[in-house]
Write a protein that holds these residues in place. Structure first.
Motif, mmCIF file in Angstrom:
data_model
loop_
_atom_site.group_PDB
_atom_site.id
_atom_site.type_symbol
_atom_site.label_atom_id
_atom_site.label_comp_id
_atom_site.label_asym_id
_atom_site.label_seq_id
_atom_site.Cartn_x
_atom_site.Cartn_y
_atom_site.Cartn_z
ATOM 1 N N GLN A 259 -4.029 10.428 1.361
ATOM 2 C CA GLN A 259 -3.231 9.833 1.638
ATOM 3 C C GLN A 259 -2.432 10.326 1.967
ATOM 4 O OE1 GLN A 259 -3.914 9.422 -1.333
ATOM 5 N NE2 GLN A 259 -4.507 7.562 -2.424
ATOM 6 N N ARG B 215 -6.766 9.093 7.162
ATOM 7 C CA ARG B 215 -7.940 9.796 5.950
ATOM 8 C C ARG B 215 -8.617 10.435 6.291
ATOM 9 N NH1 ARG B 215 -9.224 7.440 0.184
ATOM 10 N NH2 ARG B 215 -6.854 5.836 -0.158
ATOM 11 N N ARG C 124 -2.010 3.759 0.880
ATOM 12 C CA ARG C 124 -2.077 4.000 2.579
ATOM 13 C C ARG C 124 -1.415 5.026 2.256
ATOM 14 N NH1 ARG C 124 -1.920 -0.809 5.117
ATOM 15 N NH2 ARG C 124 -2.593 0.593 7.190
ATOM 16 N N ASP D 68 -8.006 3.128 -3.615
ATOM 17 C CA ASP D 68 -8.317 2.850 -2.135
ATOM 18 C C ASP D 68 -6.679 2.305 -1.761
ATOM 19 O OD1 ASP D 68 -10.497 4.793 -2.057
ATOM 20 O OD2 ASP D 68 -11.619 3.094 -2.887
ATOM 21 N N ASP D 69 -6.104 1.472 -2.459
ATOM 22 C CA ASP D 69 -5.420 0.155 -2.145
ATOM 23 C C ASP D 69 -4.139 0.936 -1.837
ATOM 24 O OD1 ASP D 69 -6.713 -1.954 -2.281
ATOM 25 O OD2 ASP D 69 -6.258 -2.247 -5.113
ATOM 26 N N TYR E 189 2.156 4.505 9.411
ATOM 27 C CA TYR E 189 1.443 4.776 9.210
ATOM 28 C C TYR E 189 1.073 3.950 8.663
ATOM 29 C CZ TYR E 189 2.026 9.886 8.304
ATOM 30 O OH TYR E 189 2.229 11.155 8.181
ATOM 31 N N LEU E 190 1.614 2.752 8.626
ATOM 32 C CA LEU E 190 0.914 1.168 7.725
ATOM 33 C C LEU E 190 0.364 0.827 9.395
ATOM 34 C CD1 LEU E 190 3.020 -0.431 4.763
ATOM 35 C CD2 LEU E 190 0.950 1.520 5.090
ATOM 36 N N GLY F 116 1.146 -1.548 0.107
ATOM 37 C CA GLY F 116 0.048 -0.063 -0.026
ATOM 38 C C GLY F 116 0.736 1.411 0.258
ATOM 39 N N PRO G 41 -6.436 2.597 8.073
ATOM 40 C CA PRO G 41 -6.435 3.572 6.342
ATOM 41 C C PRO G 41 -7.198 4.343 6.397
ATOM 42 C CG PRO G 41 -6.689 1.056 6.134
ATOM 43 C CD PRO G 41 -5.993 1.130 7.469
#
Length: 258
Positions: free
Chosen positions: A99, A208, A49, A46-47, A199-200, A12, A204
Motif C-alpha cells: 500500500q 498496489r 488501502r 487486503d482491506d 488514493y481512496l 481502508g 486499490p
C-alpha cells in the motif's frame, strides 16, 4: 504493542503511530521489532488501502535510542550485528508495504528518523521542523538507514548532508527530495487527509500494482546493500571514535574532535 500504536479505519486507512513521546520517539530495539511486525501485518491485510506513519508528542523521531546503542559496547561482534540489523529489517518491512505509505512529519527528525521518512511514498512535513543525519557527530555513520536514504534522495543530494551532521530545515528537505512538500504546522493534518483522499479515489488493486511496478523500475534496495551497510556500521562500533563520541554525549561534554 507498547512503543507503537496501530489504528485502522473502516474506509481502508491504517495509521502507525510512534508512541514513545517521552523519549521523542527514539528507536529502541522494541520499537523497531514492533514496527517490523506491524508493517508485515498490514501488508497482508487486503482491506488496508493506505498506511500513514505518524508520531505522538513533540518530535517525529529523535533517531536511535542512545541507551540501546550504548549497550552494544558490551556485546560481542555477532550480537552487535544482530542488534544493528533491527532498524534495517524494520525499514525493509515498511518499504515493502504494497500500500502507499504517507509520512506525517512534525517536530524534529534525526538519524533513524530520516530512514523512516525515506521509506515513505509521500512525506509531508510541517514548516519549522529540523532534520539531520547526526550519527557522524557520535563517531558513527548513517549506515543501516543509508540504502533507503540514498534511494530516496539520490547520491548527489545525499552528499550534502550524509557526512557532515548538518541540521537543515523543511524547505531544504524538499530540495533534497527527502520531503515531498511542506505546509504550515496547523495545515499538516489537512494535507495528509488530501493525500489519503487521492488514493481512496483510485482502484486499490491498480494502486498496489502501480507501486510494485514503480519499485521495480526504480530499483529496490538490495539485500547486498543492506548487508554492506550493516558491516560498515559494525566496523565503526569497533572504533575508538564511536566509544569516545557516545561517552561524550552521555557525559554532556564535547567530543574530542569538536
Amino acid at each position: 504493542m507498547t512503543t507503537i500504536r496501530v489504528e485502522r479505519e473502516a474506509r481502508g486507512v491504517a495509521w502507525i503511530w510512534l508512541a514513545r513521546p517521552e523519549k521523542h520517539n527514539a528507536l529502541s530495539a522494541e520499537m523497531m521489532t514492533e514496527l517490523e511486525a506491524a508493517a508485515e501485518e498490514l501488508a497482508a491485510d487486503d482491506d488496508v488501502r493506505v498506511v500513514v506513519l505518524a508520531a505522538e508528542g513533540k518530535s517525529f523521531c529523535a533517531g536511535g535510542d542512545l541507551a540501546w546503542m550504548r549497550e552494544q559496547f558490551g556485546m560481542d561482534a555477532g550480537t552487535r550485528r544482530s542488534e544493528s540489523r533491527r532498524i534495517a529489517t524494520a525499514l525493509g518491512a515498511l518499504a515493502a508495504l504494497p500500500q502507499p505509505l504517507i509520512g506525517r512529519i512534525h517536530g524534529n527528525a534525526f538519524g533513524g528518523g530520516l530512514g523512516l521518512i525515506s521509506v515513505c511514498d509521500m512525506a509531508l512535513g510541517g514548516q519549522g521542523i529540523k532534520l539531520g543525519l547526526t550519527e557522524v557527530k557520535l563517531g558513527l555513520i548513517p549506515a543501516n538507514i543509508g540504502p533507503y536514504v540514498v534511494a530516496r534522495m539520490g547520491a548527489v543530494r545525499a552528499r550534502e548532508v550524509f557526512m557532515n551532521g548538518r541540521i537543515f530545515g523543511a524547505e531544504e528537505a524538499v530540495r533534497l527530495d527527502l520531503l515531498n512538500r511542506t505546509v504550515a504546522p496547523e495545515d499538516l493534518d489537512a494535507a495528509v487527509a488530501d493525500e489519503i483522499a487521492a488514493y481512496l479515489a483510485c482502484a486499490p488493486g491498480a494502486v498496489r500494482a502501480g507501486k510494485a511496478l514503480l519499485n521495480d523500475l526504480a530499483g529496490r534496495v538490495s539485500t547486498a546493500q543492506v548487508d554492506e551497510a550493516i558491516d560498515a556500521l559494525a566496523r565503526r562500533w569497533e572504533s575508538d571514535e564511536a566509544r569516545e563520541g557516545i561517552s561524550a554525549f552521555f557525559d554532556k561534554r564535547p567530543a574530542p574532535w569538536a
